[in-house]
Design an enzyme around this catalytic site. Structure first.
Site, short mmCIF file in Angstrom:
data_model
loop_
_atom_site.label_atom_id
_atom_site.label_comp_id
_atom_site.label_asym_id
_atom_site.label_seq_id
_atom_site.Cartn_x
_atom_site.Cartn_y
_atom_site.Cartn_z
N LYS A 129 0.86 -1.19 0.00
CA LYS A 129 0.00 0.00 0.00
C LYS A 129 0.89 1.23 0.00
O LYS A 129 1.68 1.45 0.93
CB LYS A 129 -0.89 -0.02 1.23
CG LYS A 129 -1.75 1.21 1.38
CD LYS A 129 -2.78 1.01 2.48
CE LYS A 129 -3.58 2.27 2.71
NZ LYS A 129 -4.59 2.07 3.75
N LYS A 178 -2.23 -1.29 -3.83
CA LYS A 178 -3.04 -0.08 -3.77
C LYS A 178 -2.16 1.15 -3.90
O LYS A 178 -1.12 1.18 -3.25
CB LYS A 178 -3.73 -0.11 -2.41
CG LYS A 178 -4.80 0.87 -2.20
CD LYS A 178 -5.46 0.59 -0.89
CE LYS A 178 -6.09 1.84 -0.42
NZ LYS A 178 -6.20 1.91 0.98
C1 PBG Z 1 -7.40 3.25 5.82
C2 PBG Z 1 -7.71 3.04 4.39
C3 PBG Z 1 -7.51 3.98 3.38
C4 PBG Z 1 -8.07 3.44 2.24
C5 PBG Z 1 -8.57 2.17 2.55
N1 PBG Z 1 -8.32 1.94 3.90
C6 PBG Z 1 -6.96 5.36 3.41
C7 PBG Z 1 -5.63 5.63 3.91
O1 PBG Z 1 -4.79 4.74 4.04
O2 PBG Z 1 -5.39 6.78 4.25
C8 PBG Z 1 -8.14 4.16 0.92
C9 PBG Z 1 -9.22 3.77 0.00
C10 PBG Z 1 -9.55 4.75 -1.06
O3 PBG Z 1 -8.91 5.81 -1.24
O4 PBG Z 1 -10.51 4.45 -1.79
N2 PBG Z 1 -6.45 2.49 6.39
#
Ligand code: PBG
Length: 334
Positions: A202, A256
């Site tokens: 991520k 992601k």
């Molecule tokens: C939180 C989380 C996030 C997303 C999914 N779980 C945001 C972040 O890490 O700040 C992002 C999903 C999206 O932008 O659609 N842990």
């Protein structure tokens, strides 16, 4: 074997000349089975409110989840991911609302489970929807995110969501070592069949900001997440992240954001041969949606192009806010 392709023996346009032959040589097929639907839930009664930064995406109060249930059944969605919009007064420095058996996620799980759905239910494990600083983990006075202390909470959250009927536990926090700890606690608690989908690679992306509005963490978040989410410049590191999570007991790994990480999905599938999902994140969704609303682009063709590109890179499934719409569209086509 290396082929020697030469003109005019080889005219690659021959297999593109009409739809029937294009259909026959198509290498990857995006289908409704590839799509996962993320939903947002909020407190209150009879609420369905549009998220300003994500047009056509709504927060539902728990009593209104029947609508989500009906859409998911109708559009044959295989998996719904639940995200909570926690009221400000329930947020705290340690995010303890994340462990409240009566929190929004637990209530939503119960509501959807009671209807015995034929789709799976997935829950994010992280603290950001519950902390008053908007970070995914516990934080000390210097603003450092505490890895091992956070893991203890994530383990408890995983057990809590499992008890309330989550099928897939999805740690999205990027702490080190949490998958192994969660896996061993699930085993100890006789949750042997619970799946762990690790947000393994991520990246610290600018594309999550509409999501942070949707869960209400954007106002409080004062610093970036670069001490735990990955540097966008790195690729080998993603292989290490994913390898560790697999060895610790993840069943599926996630990359992601989506389009900017096609190469990462490709590498994981080729080097590690493991179930790999991709997340078309909120910023990607809103960029397409808002450009389409302004009449600048053709929405469907661009969404299909992006999701198909993720399939081509190797994604086994894709989380997307477009899931119901595109699922319907794809079924009508077939
Ligand atoms: C939180 C989380 C996030 C997303 C999914 N779980 C945001 C972040 O890490 O700040 C992002 C999903 C999206 O932008 O659609 N842990």
């Amino acid at each position: 074997m290396s082929l020697k392709l030469e003109f005019p023996n080889n005219r690659l346009r021959r297999t593109r000349q009409s739809k029937w032959i294009r259909n026959l040589v198509q290498e990857n097929i995006l289908g409704p089975n590839d799509l996962i639907w993320p939903i947002f839930v909020c407190e209150g009664k009879n609420i369905k409110s549009e998220i300003k930064t994500m047009p056509d995406v709504y927060r539902y109060s728990v009593d209104n989840l029947n609508e989500v249930f009906d859409i998911a059944c109708k559009e044959q969605i295989n998996l719904v991911a639940i995200f909570p919009y926690t009221p400000e007064d329930l947020k705290s420095n340690d995010g303890r609302e994340g462990l409240n058996p009566n929190n929004l996620v637990c209530k939503s799980l119960k509501k959807l489970r009671d209807n015995s759905p034929n789709f799976g239910l997935m829950c994010d494990v992280a603290l950001d929807p519950y902390t008053d600083h908007g970070h995914d983990g516990l934080i000390n006075d210097e603003g450092t995110i505490l890895n091992d202390e956070t893991n203890e909470v994530l383990v408890k959250q995983s057990i809590l969501f499992s008890q309330h009927g989550a099928d897939i536990i999805a740690p999205s926090d990027m702490m080190d070592g949490r998958i192994g700890l969660i896996r061993s606690e699930l085993e100890k608690n006789n949750f042997k069949d619970k799946l762990i989908l690790s947000y393994a690679a991520k990246y610290a992306s600018g594309m999550y900001s509409p999501f942070r509005d949707a869960v209400g963490s954007s106002i409080s978040l004062k610093s970036n997440k670069k001490t735990y989410q990955m540097d966008i410049n790195n690729s080998d590191e993603a292989i290490r992240e994913v390898s560790m999570d697999i060895s610790e007991g993840a069943d599926i790994v996630m990359v992601k954001p989506g389009i900017s990480c096609l190469d990462i999905v490709y590498r994981i599938k080729n080097e590690l041969n493991f179930p790999t999902f991709s997340y078309q994140v909120s910023g990607e969704y809103s960029a397409i949606k808002i450009a389409a609303q302004k009449g600048i682009i053709d929405e469907k063709s661009i969404v299909i192009e992006q999701l198909s590109s993720l399939k081509r890179a190797g994604a086994d499934a894709i989380i997307t806010y477009y899931a119901p719409e595109i699922s319907k569209f794809l079924r009508l086509l077939s």
